[in-house]
Design a protein around this motif. Structure first.
Motif, PDB file in Angstrom:
ATOM      1  N   ASN A   1     -35.600  28.431  32.168  1.00 34.57           N
ATOM      2  CA  ASN A   1     -34.786  29.737  32.157  1.00 34.57           C
ATOM      3  C   ASN A   1     -33.336  29.704  31.350  1.00 34.57           C
ATOM      4  O   ASN A   1     -32.593  30.542  32.127  1.00 34.57           O
ATOM      5  CB  ASN A   1     -34.617  29.835  33.708  1.00 34.57           C
ATOM      6  CG  ASN A   1     -35.958  30.238  34.416  1.00 34.57           C
ATOM      7  OD1 ASN A   1     -36.792  30.920  34.009  1.00 34.57           O
ATOM      8  ND2 ASN A   1     -36.129  29.450  35.582  1.00 34.57           N
ATOM      9  N   PHE A   2     -33.084  29.151  30.365  1.00 38.96           N
ATOM     10  CA  PHE A   2     -31.765  28.872  30.000  1.00 38.96           C
ATOM     11  C   PHE A   2     -32.342  28.826  28.475  1.00 38.96           C
ATOM     12  O   PHE A   2     -33.201  27.956  28.026  1.00 38.96           O
ATOM     13  CB  PHE A   2     -30.755  28.173  30.515  1.00 38.96           C
ATOM     14  CG  PHE A   2     -30.883  26.887  30.179  1.00 38.96           C
ATOM     15  CD1 PHE A   2     -30.319  26.275  29.204  1.00 38.96           C
ATOM     16  CD2 PHE A   2     -31.519  25.859  31.136  1.00 38.96           C
ATOM     17  CE1 PHE A   2     -30.488  24.695  28.826  1.00 38.96           C
ATOM     18  CE2 PHE A   2     -31.706  24.582  30.990  1.00 38.96           C
ATOM     19  CZ  PHE A   2     -31.245  23.972  29.722  1.00 38.96           C
ATOM     20  N   LYS A   3     -31.387  28.896  27.818  1.00 35.81           N
ATOM     21  CA  LYS A   3     -31.167  28.843  26.183  1.00 35.81           C
ATOM     22  C   LYS A   3     -29.628  28.525  26.104  1.00 35.81           C
ATOM     23  O   LYS A   3     -28.826  29.214  26.322  1.00 35.81           O
ATOM     24  CB  LYS A   3     -31.660  29.980  25.376  1.00 35.81           C
ATOM     25  CG  LYS A   3     -31.751  29.797  24.011  1.00 35.81           C
ATOM     26  CD  LYS A   3     -32.726  30.860  23.288  1.00 35.81           C
ATOM     27  CE  LYS A   3     -31.864  31.925  22.452  1.00 35.81           C
ATOM     28  NZ  LYS A   3     -32.692  32.825  21.873  1.00 35.81           N
ATOM     29  N   THR A   4     -29.601  27.283  25.283  1.00 38.57           N
ATOM     30  CA  THR A   4     -28.286  26.893  24.701  1.00 38.57           C
ATOM     31  C   THR A   4     -28.148  27.483  23.156  1.00 38.57           C
ATOM     32  O   THR A   4     -28.917  27.183  22.180  1.00 38.57           O
ATOM     33  CB  THR A   4     -28.085  25.611  24.636  1.00 38.57           C
ATOM     34  OG1 THR A   4     -28.284  25.026  26.133  1.00 38.57           O
ATOM     35  CG2 THR A   4     -26.587  25.180  24.317  1.00 38.57           C
ATOM     36  N   ILE A   5     -26.835  28.258  22.980  1.00 39.63           N
ATOM     37  CA  ILE A   5     -26.659  28.837  21.763  1.00 39.63           C
ATOM     38  C   ILE A   5     -25.332  28.159  20.946  1.00 39.63           C
ATOM     39  O   ILE A   5     -24.487  28.240  21.823  1.00 39.63           O
ATOM     40  CB  ILE A   5     -26.364  30.282  21.787  1.00 39.63           C
ATOM     41  CG1 ILE A   5     -27.783  30.826  22.198  1.00 39.63           C
ATOM     42  CG2 ILE A   5     -25.903  30.663  20.330  1.00 39.63           C
ATOM     43  CD1 ILE A   5     -28.077  31.326  23.408  1.00 39.63           C
ATOM     44  N   VAL A   6     -25.429  27.273  20.188  1.00 38.59           N
ATOM     45  CA  VAL A   6     -24.267  26.482  19.487  1.00 38.59           C
ATOM     46  C   VAL A   6     -23.837  27.249  18.435  1.00 38.59           C
ATOM     47  O   VAL A   6     -24.644  27.528  17.330  1.00 38.59           O
ATOM     48  CB  VAL A   6     -24.692  25.012  19.205  1.00 38.59           C
ATOM     49  CG1 VAL A   6     -23.794  24.232  18.805  1.00 38.59           C
ATOM     50  CG2 VAL A   6     -25.375  24.270  20.274  1.00 38.59           C
ATOM     51  N   SER A   7     -22.622  27.662  18.429  1.00 36.37           N
ATOM     52  CA  SER A   7     -22.125  28.528  17.253  1.00 36.37           C
ATOM     53  C   SER A   7     -22.113  27.612  15.991  1.00 36.37           C
ATOM     54  O   SER A   7     -21.846  26.403  15.784  1.00 36.37           O
ATOM     55  CB  SER A   7     -20.740  28.735  17.535  1.00 36.37           C
ATOM     56  OG  SER A   7     -20.877  29.939  18.586  1.00 36.37           O
ATOM     57  N   LYS A   8     -22.425  28.262  14.857  1.00 40.13           N
ATOM     58  CA  LYS A   8     -22.518  27.514  13.538  1.00 40.13           C
ATOM     59  C   LYS A   8     -22.085  28.662  12.590  1.00 40.13           C
ATOM     60  O   LYS A   8     -21.624  29.815  12.839  1.00 40.13           O
ATOM     61  CB  LYS A   8     -23.845  27.215  13.183  1.00 40.13           C
ATOM     62  CG  LYS A   8     -25.073  28.019  13.433  1.00 40.13           C
ATOM     63  CD  LYS A   8     -26.404  27.402  13.233  1.00 40.13           C
ATOM     64  CE  LYS A   8     -27.479  28.422  13.609  1.00 40.13           C
ATOM     65  NZ  LYS A   8     -28.388  27.836  14.070  1.00 40.13           N
ATOM     66  N   GLN A   9     -21.778  28.311  11.316  1.00 41.17           N
ATOM     67  CA  GLN A   9     -21.353  29.067  10.393  1.00 41.17           C
ATOM     68  C   GLN A   9     -22.158  30.371  10.016  1.00 41.17           C
ATOM     69  O   GLN A   9     -23.336  30.099  10.260  1.00 41.17           O
ATOM     70  CB  GLN A   9     -21.111  28.325   9.160  1.00 41.17           C
ATOM     71  CG  GLN A   9     -20.056  27.231   8.959  1.00 41.17           C
ATOM     72  CD  GLN A   9     -18.573  28.152   9.358  1.00 41.17           C
ATOM     73  OE1 GLN A   9     -18.367  29.011   8.954  1.00 41.17           O
ATOM     74  NE2 GLN A   9     -17.751  27.327   9.872  1.00 41.17           N
ATOM     75  N   PRO A  10     -21.492  31.711   9.935  1.00 39.90           N
ATOM     76  CA  PRO A  10     -22.444  32.647   9.638  1.00 39.90           C
ATOM     77  C   PRO A  10     -23.171  32.409   8.447  1.00 39.90           C
ATOM     78  O   PRO A  10     -22.626  31.758   7.527  1.00 39.90           O
ATOM     79  CB  PRO A  10     -21.553  33.960   9.651  1.00 39.90           C
ATOM     80  CG  PRO A  10     -20.241  33.485  10.108  1.00 39.90           C
ATOM     81  CD  PRO A  10     -20.616  31.925  10.359  1.00 39.90           C
ATOM     82  N   THR A  11     -24.457  32.845   8.472  1.00 34.59           N
ATOM     83  CA  THR A  11     -25.331  32.888   7.123  1.00 34.59           C
ATOM     84  C   THR A  11     -25.206  33.952   6.192  1.00 34.59           C
ATOM     85  O   THR A  11     -24.351  35.000   6.646  1.00 34.59           O
ATOM     86  CB  THR A  11     -27.010  32.941   7.354  1.00 34.59           C
ATOM     87  OG1 THR A  11     -27.110  33.975   7.932  1.00 34.59           O
ATOM     88  CG2 THR A  11     -27.145  31.586   8.229  1.00 34.59           C
ATOM     89  N   ALA A  12     -25.821  34.236   5.031  1.00 33.41           N
ATOM     90  CA  ALA A  12     -25.634  35.387   4.132  1.00 33.41           C
ATOM     91  C   ALA A  12     -26.104  36.320   5.077  1.00 33.41           C
ATOM     92  O   ALA A  12     -25.918  37.603   4.660  1.00 33.41           O
ATOM     93  CB  ALA A  12     -26.092  34.860   2.923  1.00 33.41           C
TER      94      ALA A  12
ATOM     95  N   ASP B   1     -26.397  36.925   8.193  1.00 33.17           N
ATOM     96  CA  ASP B   1     -25.419  37.494   9.225  1.00 33.17           C
ATOM     97  C   ASP B   1     -24.305  38.164   8.635  1.00 33.17           C
ATOM     98  O   ASP B   1     -23.716  39.198   9.072  1.00 33.17           O
ATOM     99  CB  ASP B   1     -24.873  36.204   9.776  1.00 33.17           C
ATOM    100  CG  ASP B   1     -25.747  35.463  10.567  1.00 33.17           C
ATOM    101  OD1 ASP B   1     -26.870  36.042  11.296  1.00 33.17           O
ATOM    102  OD2 ASP B   1     -25.615  34.430  10.672  1.00 33.17           O
ATOM    103  N   ALA B   2     -23.844  38.061   7.343  1.00 33.23           N
ATOM    104  CA  ALA B   2     -22.784  38.749   6.764  1.00 33.23           C
ATOM    105  C   ALA B   2     -23.290  40.356   6.402  1.00 33.23           C
ATOM    106  O   ALA B   2     -22.465  41.036   6.320  1.00 33.23           O
ATOM    107  CB  ALA B   2     -22.255  38.038   5.275  1.00 33.23           C
ATOM    108  N   ARG B   3     -24.526  40.407   6.178  1.00 29.58           N
ATOM    109  CA  ARG B   3     -24.877  41.796   5.980  1.00 29.58           C
ATOM    110  C   ARG B   3     -25.062  42.629   7.256  1.00 29.58           C
ATOM    111  O   ARG B   3     -25.303  43.785   7.308  1.00 29.58           O
ATOM    112  CB  ARG B   3     -26.349  41.602   5.222  1.00 29.58           C
ATOM    113  CG  ARG B   3     -26.229  41.157   3.763  1.00 29.58           C
ATOM    114  CD  ARG B   3     -27.414  41.380   2.959  1.00 29.58           C
ATOM    115  NE  ARG B   3     -28.461  40.701   3.570  1.00 29.58           N
ATOM    116  CZ  ARG B   3     -28.945  39.452   3.175  1.00 29.58           C
ATOM    117  NH1 ARG B   3     -28.134  38.664   2.147  1.00 29.58           N
ATOM    118  NH2 ARG B   3     -30.046  38.835   3.593  1.00 29.58           N
ATOM    119  N   LYS B   4     -24.944  42.154   8.615  1.00 25.82           N
ATOM    120  CA  LYS B   4     -25.164  42.854   9.816  1.00 25.82           C
ATOM    121  C   LYS B   4     -23.740  43.117  10.244  1.00 25.82           C
ATOM    122  O   LYS B   4     -22.496  42.574   9.709  1.00 25.82           O
ATOM    123  CB  LYS B   4     -26.023  42.133  10.471  1.00 25.82           C
ATOM    124  CG  LYS B   4     -27.478  41.644   9.802  1.00 25.82           C
ATOM    125  CD  LYS B   4     -28.473  41.078  10.948  1.00 25.82           C
ATOM    126  CE  LYS B   4     -29.784  40.748  10.429  1.00 25.82           C
ATOM    127  NZ  LYS B   4     -30.719  41.752  10.222  1.00 25.82           N
TER     128      LYS B   4
END
Length: 127
Positions: free
Chosen positions: A68-79, A81-84
Motif C-alpha cells: 500500500n505504499f510507493k517510495t519516490i526518490v527524487s532524481k534529476q529531471p529528464t529531457a 520532464d523539461a517539456r512538461k
C-alpha cells in the motif's frame, strides 16, 4: 522558524527504542485506516544532507505494508520532464485512494534552489 529549534536536545538510544515502538504500531493502524477510508496520503521526508533521512525511511518501510505504499526518490529531471509543466513528475506520482506515496526528498529540493538561483519564478513554484 528554524532559529527557534533547540539543536542541543538529545535522545539516548534506549529512550528512542522505548518511544519508537508504540509509534510504529500507531503508524501500522493509521495505514490500515487510510486503506479502509480510501484516503490518499503523501509523506515528504525533508532534511539537511546527512540528517538521517535514509534511516528514518528504513524505519518507516519496515513498519508499513508494502502493498500500500510507493517510495519516490527524487532524481534529476529528464529531457522529457523539461517539456512538461514544472513539477509534473511529482504530480504524476500522487497516490491513488488508500495508498501512501513517500517522497524522499520531496519537491522542495527543486523549488528552494530554483528560487534562490532565480531559475524559476515565484508563480512557477506554486503551480
Amino acid at each position: 522558524m528554524l532559529e527557534t529549534v533547540d539543536l542541543s536536545v538529545k535522545l539516548d538510544k534506549q529512550t528512542y527504542k522505548q518511544q519508537v515502538e508504540p509509534l510504529k504500531l500507531k503508524l501500522d493502524a493509521l495505514q490500515r485506516t487510510v486503506q479502509e477510508k480510501q484516503l490518499p496520503v503523501v509523506l515528504l521526508l525533508e532534511g539537511w544532507d546527512a540528517a538521517g533521512k535514509g534511516e528514518v525511511l528504513s524505519g518507516l518501510l519496515s513498519t508499513l505494508d508494502p502493498r500500500n505504499f510507493k517510495t519516490i526518490v527524487s532524481k534529476q529531471p529528464t529531457a522529457e520532464d523539461a517539456r512538461k509543466p514544472f513539477l509534473w513528475r511529482h504530480w504524476a506520482s500522487i497516490p491513488r485512494a488508500g495508498r501512501f506515496s513517500i517522497y524522499a526528498p520531496g519537491w522542495y529540493c527543486e523549488i528552494i534552489p530554483g528560487r534562490w538561483h532565480g531559475t524559476i519564478k515565484q508563480n512557477e513554484a506554486y503551480l
